[in-house]
Design a protein around this motif. Sequence first.
Motif, PDB file in Angstrom:
ATOM      1  N   GLN B 210       0.834  -1.211   0.000  1.00 64.35           N
ATOM      2  CA  GLN B 210       0.000   0.000   0.000  1.00 64.35           C
ATOM      3  C   GLN B 210       0.866   1.258   0.000  1.00 64.35           C
ATOM      4  O   GLN B 210       0.543   2.250  -0.650  1.00 64.35           O
ATOM      5  CB  GLN B 210      -0.927   0.009   1.231  1.00 64.35           C
ATOM      6  CG  GLN B 210      -2.001  -1.058   1.208  1.00 64.35           C
ATOM      7  CD  GLN B 210      -2.883  -0.957  -0.044  1.00 64.35           C
ATOM      8  OE1 GLN B 210      -3.292   0.130  -0.421  1.00 64.35           O
ATOM      9  NE2 GLN B 210      -3.127  -2.070  -0.690  1.00 64.35           N
ATOM     10  N   ARG B 211       1.976   1.170   0.734  1.00 57.12           N
ATOM     11  CA  ARG B 211       2.863   2.320   0.827  1.00 57.12           C
ATOM     12  C   ARG B 211       3.433   2.673  -0.557  1.00 57.12           C
ATOM     13  O   ARG B 211       3.474   3.832  -0.967  1.00 57.12           O
ATOM     14  CB  ARG B 211       3.997   1.951   1.780  1.00 57.12           C
ATOM     15  CG  ARG B 211       4.624   3.108   2.437  1.00 57.12           C
ATOM     16  CD  ARG B 211       5.462   2.637   3.604  1.00 57.12           C
ATOM     17  NE  ARG B 211       6.653   3.447   3.643  1.00 57.12           N
ATOM     18  CZ  ARG B 211       7.825   3.084   3.143  1.00 57.12           C
ATOM     19  NH1 ARG B 211       7.961   1.901   2.609  1.00 57.12           N
ATOM     20  NH2 ARG B 211       8.854   3.882   3.207  1.00 57.12           N
ATOM     21  N   TRP B 212       3.883   1.669  -1.299  1.00 57.83           N
ATOM     22  CA  TRP B 212       4.462   1.923  -2.622  1.00 57.83           C
ATOM     23  C   TRP B 212       3.387   2.298  -3.624  1.00 57.83           C
ATOM     24  O   TRP B 212       3.641   3.045  -4.579  1.00 57.83           O
ATOM     25  CB  TRP B 212       5.271   0.719  -3.106  1.00 57.83           C
ATOM     26  CG  TRP B 212       6.561   0.600  -2.353  1.00 57.83           C
ATOM     27  CD1 TRP B 212       6.933  -0.404  -1.521  1.00 57.83           C
ATOM     28  CD2 TRP B 212       7.625   1.558  -2.321  1.00 57.83           C
ATOM     29  NE1 TRP B 212       8.166  -0.138  -0.974  1.00 57.83           N
ATOM     30  CE2 TRP B 212       8.611   1.057  -1.444  1.00 57.83           C
ATOM     31  CE3 TRP B 212       7.841   2.782  -2.936  1.00 57.83           C
ATOM     32  CZ2 TRP B 212       9.786   1.739  -1.183  1.00 57.83           C
ATOM     33  CZ3 TRP B 212       9.021   3.467  -2.668  1.00 57.83           C
ATOM     34  CH2 TRP B 212       9.970   2.941  -1.809  1.00 57.83           C
ATOM     35  N   LEU B 213       2.173   1.772  -3.402  1.00 52.32           N
ATOM     36  CA  LEU B 213       1.049   2.131  -4.269  1.00 52.32           C
ATOM     37  C   LEU B 213       0.774   3.625  -4.157  1.00 52.32           C
ATOM     38  O   LEU B 213       0.540   4.318  -5.154  1.00 52.32           O
ATOM     39  CB  LEU B 213      -0.184   1.326  -3.842  1.00 52.32           C
ATOM     40  CG  LEU B 213      -1.337   1.235  -4.828  1.00 52.32           C
ATOM     41  CD1 LEU B 213      -0.896   0.550  -6.108  1.00 52.32           C
ATOM     42  CD2 LEU B 213      -2.492   0.455  -4.216  1.00 52.32           C
ATOM     43  N   GLU B 214       0.839   4.138  -2.935  1.00 50.52           N
ATOM     44  CA  GLU B 214       0.656   5.578  -2.703  1.00 50.52           C
ATOM     45  C   GLU B 214       1.801   6.357  -3.343  1.00 50.52           C
ATOM     46  O   GLU B 214       1.595   7.374  -3.992  1.00 50.52           O
ATOM     47  CB  GLU B 214       0.624   5.875  -1.189  1.00 50.52           C
ATOM     48  CG  GLU B 214      -0.717   5.629  -0.534  1.00 50.52           C
ATOM     49  CD  GLU B 214      -1.842   6.411  -1.203  1.00 50.52           C
ATOM     50  OE1 GLU B 214      -1.700   7.629  -1.389  1.00 50.52           O
ATOM     51  OE2 GLU B 214      -2.863   5.785  -1.581  1.00 50.52           O
ATOM     52  N   ALA B 215       3.022   5.857  -3.136  1.00 57.28           N
ATOM     53  CA  ALA B 215       4.207   6.556  -3.667  1.00 57.28           C
ATOM     54  C   ALA B 215       4.177   6.592  -5.191  1.00 57.28           C
ATOM     55  O   ALA B 215       4.708   7.519  -5.810  1.00 57.28           O
ATOM     56  CB  ALA B 215       5.475   5.869  -3.184  1.00 57.28           C
ATOM     57  N   LYS B 217       1.875   7.327  -6.978  1.00 55.65           N
ATOM     58  CA  LYS B 217       1.031   8.426  -7.465  1.00 55.65           C
ATOM     59  C   LYS B 217       1.785   9.754  -7.401  1.00 55.65           C
ATOM     60  O   LYS B 217       1.205  10.814  -7.562  1.00 55.65           O
ATOM     61  CB  LYS B 217      -0.234   8.520  -6.604  1.00 55.65           C
ATOM     62  CG  LYS B 217      -1.148   7.319  -6.723  1.00 55.65           C
ATOM     63  CD  LYS B 217      -2.276   7.428  -5.719  1.00 55.65           C
ATOM     64  CE  LYS B 217      -3.062   6.129  -5.674  1.00 55.65           C
ATOM     65  NZ  LYS B 217      -3.884   6.025  -4.460  1.00 55.65           N
ATOM     66  N   HIS B 218       3.087   9.688  -7.097  1.00 51.51           N
ATOM     67  CA  HIS B 218       3.895  10.909  -6.950  1.00 51.51           C
ATOM     68  C   HIS B 218       3.869  11.734  -8.230  1.00 51.51           C
ATOM     69  O   HIS B 218       3.828  11.200  -9.332  1.00 51.51           O
ATOM     70  CB  HIS B 218       5.334  10.490  -6.629  1.00 51.51           C
ATOM     71  CG  HIS B 218       6.128  11.577  -5.973  1.00 51.51           C
ATOM     72  ND1 HIS B 218       6.622  12.637  -6.669  1.00 51.51           N
ATOM     73  CD2 HIS B 218       6.487  11.770  -4.687  1.00 51.51           C
ATOM     74  CE1 HIS B 218       7.269  13.429  -5.842  1.00 51.51           C
ATOM     75  NE2 HIS B 218       7.198  12.919  -4.626  1.00 51.51           N
ATOM     76  N   ARG B 224       7.989   8.598  -9.503  1.00 49.30           N
ATOM     77  CA  ARG B 224       6.892   7.678  -9.802  1.00 49.30           C
ATOM     78  C   ARG B 224       7.448   6.367 -10.371  1.00 49.30           C
ATOM     79  O   ARG B 224       7.054   5.282  -9.966  1.00 49.30           O
ATOM     80  CB  ARG B 224       5.953   8.353 -10.800  1.00 49.30           C
ATOM     81  CG  ARG B 224       4.534   7.852 -10.708  1.00 49.30           C
ATOM     82  CD  ARG B 224       3.561   8.772 -11.388  1.00 49.30           C
ATOM     83  NE  ARG B 224       3.908   9.125 -12.737  1.00 49.30           N
ATOM     84  CZ  ARG B 224       3.990  10.386 -13.169  1.00 49.30           C
ATOM     85  NH1 ARG B 224       3.730  11.375 -12.361  1.00 49.30           N
ATOM     86  NH2 ARG B 224       4.312  10.652 -14.409  1.00 49.30           N
TER      87      ARG B 224
END
Lengths: 267, 367
Positions: B210-215, B217-218, B224
């Motif tokens: 989840q953390r990388w999924l959010e990242a 979206k950078h 990204r």
Amino acid sequence: MSWLGPVLAVAGLAFRESARNRVLHALVGATLLMTGASVVFGWVSGDEQARQLKIVADLSLSAIALLGTIASIFLGTNLVYQEVERRTVYTVLARPIDRGGFIVGKYLGLAGVMAVAVAAMSAGFLLVYGLAGGRPSVGLLVALALTYVELAVVIGVAVFFSVAAHPIEGAVFAFVVALAGHVTADLQRLGADLARDASGVGVVVLEKVLYGAYVLLPNLENFNVRPHAAHGVAIDPAHAGLALVYAVVYVAILLGLATVVFRRKVL
Amino acid sequence: MGLARRAPVVVALAGAALLFPLQARLDARRTPPPDVLEVLPPRAILPVLTFGHAQTASNLLEIRATNFLMRWLEGMDRLRHEHISRLYDAILTLDPRDAGAYRRASTYFFSVADRSDLAREYLERGVDPARGVPADHPERWTLFVELASIELMGGLGAPEAERLERVRRGGELLMRAVGLPGAPPELETFAQRLATRGLSPLEALRYDEQRWLEAAKHGEPAMRAQAERRLIEARAALIAQALQLIADDVARQAGAPPADLDALWRFVDAAMRNQERNGGPVPAPLAVLREHGVEDPLGVGFRLEEGRVVAPGVDARRLQRLLEERFLRWRQARPGEVPTAEHLGLERAAPHLEVLIDEAGVRVVPR
């Protein structure tokens, strides 16, 4: 020759008028003070002499460039405007000199005053640098010379705004242009980055527009070899020569534009 | 007369046209100025030299740091972590209250450089109200969340006792964020849950995903792309863990692990069909595989070796990142010497990985 005589006469008058300006004296004094203070900054930064000398060179060269820019803008943006306000311009233009010659004369007068001011500031810096144990290098002298050439371009910008705007507005515009002149490379980089990350006609057009802005705005970084000089990095003589040619061309453009605006002005 | 009148216009236009080739020549001859770090005065004197504009100077330096990062992000093996570290030291000396800068420095060192020790150091400096972010700063709570993340992520793959201890410590750190200005109210529940119960390895990997999924979206394309690569690794680890749990289950029931990966997938298929037919709650490993699909959805090349599920391509990439960092530190300390795998703290590489070390650097290739 018949054209040059009146131009030099205007330049002489502008030189004397600007040289008497107390703001210039104050700014030169402030620069010399900064140069002196740089020794204290160097001293508290550590025992290493090379480091101390670098701080003296960094701070002093920056002070000369920054305060020189302020002086050029302050004096330059008042140069033509005051003559028009006081109506002394009529007596000058009644002589055998056209408006273009008047602008060139004013520019040369201020450039001459700033040459003396930069020479005084440079002498102060070199004296302090020598007293701190440094030996002035060719690089430092080239950096000082190119700093003056940079100021010559800034004077051109200021003279243009002196004709095209009121002194306060002109000073603000000139200051913005002088600041932007040190970051125009970012415009080019931004365009290149955009073109790398995206495609399409819009992006290509934007890249070209940004490149055009990069070239057409004054690129004052062309004259900034101060970090090289402070670090003893060799300065390419060809670069210095090209920068000089660039300054001549850019000042010619600015004075040409100033003349066009001044000719259209109803006095 | 006409020519004389037009002369200024001609000069201006000709000059403008001349600027293009002139600037191109100047650009071609331009030598890069000395590195920004070389012109930075010592830390003690830095704030004095900014004449009351320390925050502005700090922001400008952070732009430098970001530019440097963007430029070198693709060349992971040649990243100059030391450079970024010195820049952030200067940035935070100039503006020690900038919570975002502590966070960005820690994210960089944790996610890009794999230096959780440095990431933790920055955050601990930030949460110290005496020398970092003031107690009433609305973003101070985020630093505790970052510290907790480092604890939780550090526990992944660690022995069970250490993992649980790290989860507990993560929960405690989150509890320190609870009630601080700006902290969301739901943080308390989460912190309590972590501090008292702990996450299973699968849950922790899910958290990482989840953390990388959010990242991913950078806004920055390079960041990204980096996050997308790490997301694939995180998902591969999550799927491998789910498969491992099923393989362990098969081994318990049948007395032996599945013969190969095909056999394992057949068990997975059968388990999914059974679950659909019988209904009821979906076991967590099956839920992961149902979400991400079966049959190596990421194309990372899963294999079953002696009962262990491995993803050689991804494992190689992770190990390479770790060893490259150690290789760079070794070379900085001993220029010219080529370290062995043992020097880099690797006693024995996994059977599915081959580690090659030479003058140029480290390469980890899947067998």
